[in-house]
Design an enzyme around this catalytic site. Structure first.
Site, PDB file in Angstrom:
ATOM      1  N   ASP A 162     -62.614 -23.883  35.950  1.00  0.00           N
ATOM      2  CA  ASP A 162     -62.278 -24.696  34.780  1.00  0.00           C
ATOM      3  C   ASP A 162     -61.886 -23.965  33.486  1.00  0.00           C
ATOM      4  O   ASP A 162     -60.877 -24.143  32.783  1.00  0.00           O
ATOM      5  CB  ASP A 162     -63.406 -25.845  34.253  1.00  0.00           C
ATOM      6  CG  ASP A 162     -63.889 -26.495  35.487  1.00  0.00           C
ATOM      7  OD1 ASP A 162     -63.101 -27.142  36.271  1.00  0.00           O
ATOM      8  OD2 ASP A 162     -65.120 -26.351  35.819  1.00  0.00           O
ATOM      9  N   HIS A 174     -69.134 -30.163  35.896  1.00  0.00           N
ATOM     10  CA  HIS A 174     -67.921 -29.666  36.614  1.00  0.00           C
ATOM     11  C   HIS A 174     -67.451 -31.024  37.411  1.00  0.00           C
ATOM     12  O   HIS A 174     -67.486 -31.201  38.451  1.00  0.00           O
ATOM     13  CB  HIS A 174     -68.484 -28.661  37.460  1.00  0.00           C
ATOM     14  CG  HIS A 174     -67.270 -28.447  38.566  1.00  0.00           C
ATOM     15  ND1 HIS A 174     -65.877 -27.941  38.168  1.00  0.00           N
ATOM     16  CD2 HIS A 174     -66.972 -28.776  39.796  1.00  0.00           C
ATOM     17  CE1 HIS A 174     -65.043 -27.964  39.144  1.00  0.00           C
ATOM     18  NE2 HIS A 174     -65.628 -28.552  40.247  1.00  0.00           N
TER      19      HIS A 174
END
Ligand code: NAX
Length: 328
Positions: A160, A188
């Protein structure tokens, strides 16, 4: 060259990420060009044939640093003497499966793996969980590993971070290396908060370089949150090479000292920092001195960021509550 080989366990080694990961580890990308490694590869019985093919290709690489390969479906053998465990293997979400089902199926994988790591891994073991839902899987494994200190457990938010850095670099027209201090807060999942407010471009705060605040608050955050789904729809398969690369960079950012003033993204155990409930495996900005990671403190969030982080950590609390029966 170091004389003692370090044992590295990769679970789900015949899967897409595993396949991309093991060759890079064998080539020295994980622990450096001077460090011999032994690869311990865990798979489930039905995938042992495919794993044999992975082993053959590793042999065909004739990697100078690779001193041994141990393919197995046995947990004790997989984690025996391991100093790094990369927990990638898990069951993907299938049609009709609720998030709760996914949590309990994968929780059933990470509970015994946590126990086996505690019993069989090396005394300096460190663990990175990639398999989703990675924060909560990491919490489950950690809570079942009484002999491994909490600070040795990490879940992966680096993909990410990298996705966010690339988006910012593209918008600003600079190479990605110019973008630093990009923290992923929370889970996440698509509730994560990629913190553009405190990220920097060539050392300057992002809002001073990218003046388009509407883009930062809207399309930027959304693109990062939904990038995994976008890759699936374009490629017909989920992120693999970029995920393997992020796993390598996560581990390197733990054993290599972080440059002065910078940080990276990792999900680590909360001790209550930034009002995140204690014990959650939460995405934070983390610095390393080369041996251990430490949550960066003193970052001030505006109301928008604080609200987003709260949503994501509330989701982590909910996930924890759903797997309570699996926690040790
Ligand atoms: P694959 O389905 O290609 O591979 C998973 C492998 O795990 C399979 O070979 C399977 O046999 C094996 N496996 C299943 N149960 C196991 C067990 N109990 N012990 C050992 N191995 C087992 O998935 P892949 O694309 O490699 O993705 C792996 C995991 O990474 C998934 O959970 C995925 O959601 C997750 N991801 C996490 C990311 C992150 O940023 N944290 C990003 C990429 C990826 O989506």
């Amino acid at each position: 060259m170091a004389t003692r080989a370090v044992h590295v366990t990769v679970t789900g080694a015949a899967g897409q990420i595993g396949y991309a990961l093991v060759h890079r580890i064998a080539a020295g990308a994980l622990l450096g060009p001077e460090q011999p490694v032994v690869l311990r590869l865990l798979e489930i019985e039905p995938a042992m044939g495919a794993l044999e093919g992975v082993v053959m290709e590793l042999e065909d690489g004739a990697h100078p640093l690779l001193e041994g390969i141990e393919p197995t479906s046995d947990l004790a053998r997989a984690f025996d003497g391991a100093s790094w465990c990369l927990l990638v293997g898990s069951v993907p979400r299938k049609a009709g499966m609720e998030r709760r089902d996914l949590l309990s199926v994968n929780g059933g994988i990470f509970q015994p793996q946590g126990r086996a790591i505690s019993e069989h891994a090396a005394s300096d073991v460190r663990v990175l969980v990639v398999g989703n839902p990675c924060n909560t899987n990491c919490l489950i494994a950690r809570s079942n590993a009484p002999d491994v200190p909490d600070e040795r457990w990490f879940a992966m938010t680096r993909l990410d971070e990298n996705r966010a850095k690339s988006q910012l670099a593209k918008k600003a027209g600079v190479p990605t290396r110019a973008v630093t201090n990009l923290a992923i807060w929370g889970n996440h999942s698509n509730t994560q908060f990629p913190d553009w407010v405190h990220a920097r471009i060539d050392g300057q705060p992002v809002p001073d370089v990218i003046r388009d605040t509407d883009w930062l608050r809207g399309p930027f955050i959304e693109t990062v949150q939904k990038r995994g789904a976008a890759v699936i729809s374009a490629r017909g398969a989920s992120s693999a090479a970029s995920a393997a690369h992020a796993a390598i960079e996560s581990v390197r950012s733990i054993w290599q000292p972080t440059p002065a003033g910078e940080w990276h993204s990792l999900a680590v155990v909360s001790h209550g920092e930034y009002r995140v409930p204690e014990g959650l495996q939460c995405g934070y900005p983390v610095r390393s001195d080369g041996t251990a990671g430490e949550i960066v403190t003193g970052i001030e969030h505006d109301a928008d960021a604080a609200a987003r982080i709260k949503v994501s950590t509330d989701e982590l609390v909910q996930e924890r509550d759903e797997v309570r029966g699996l926690l040790g």
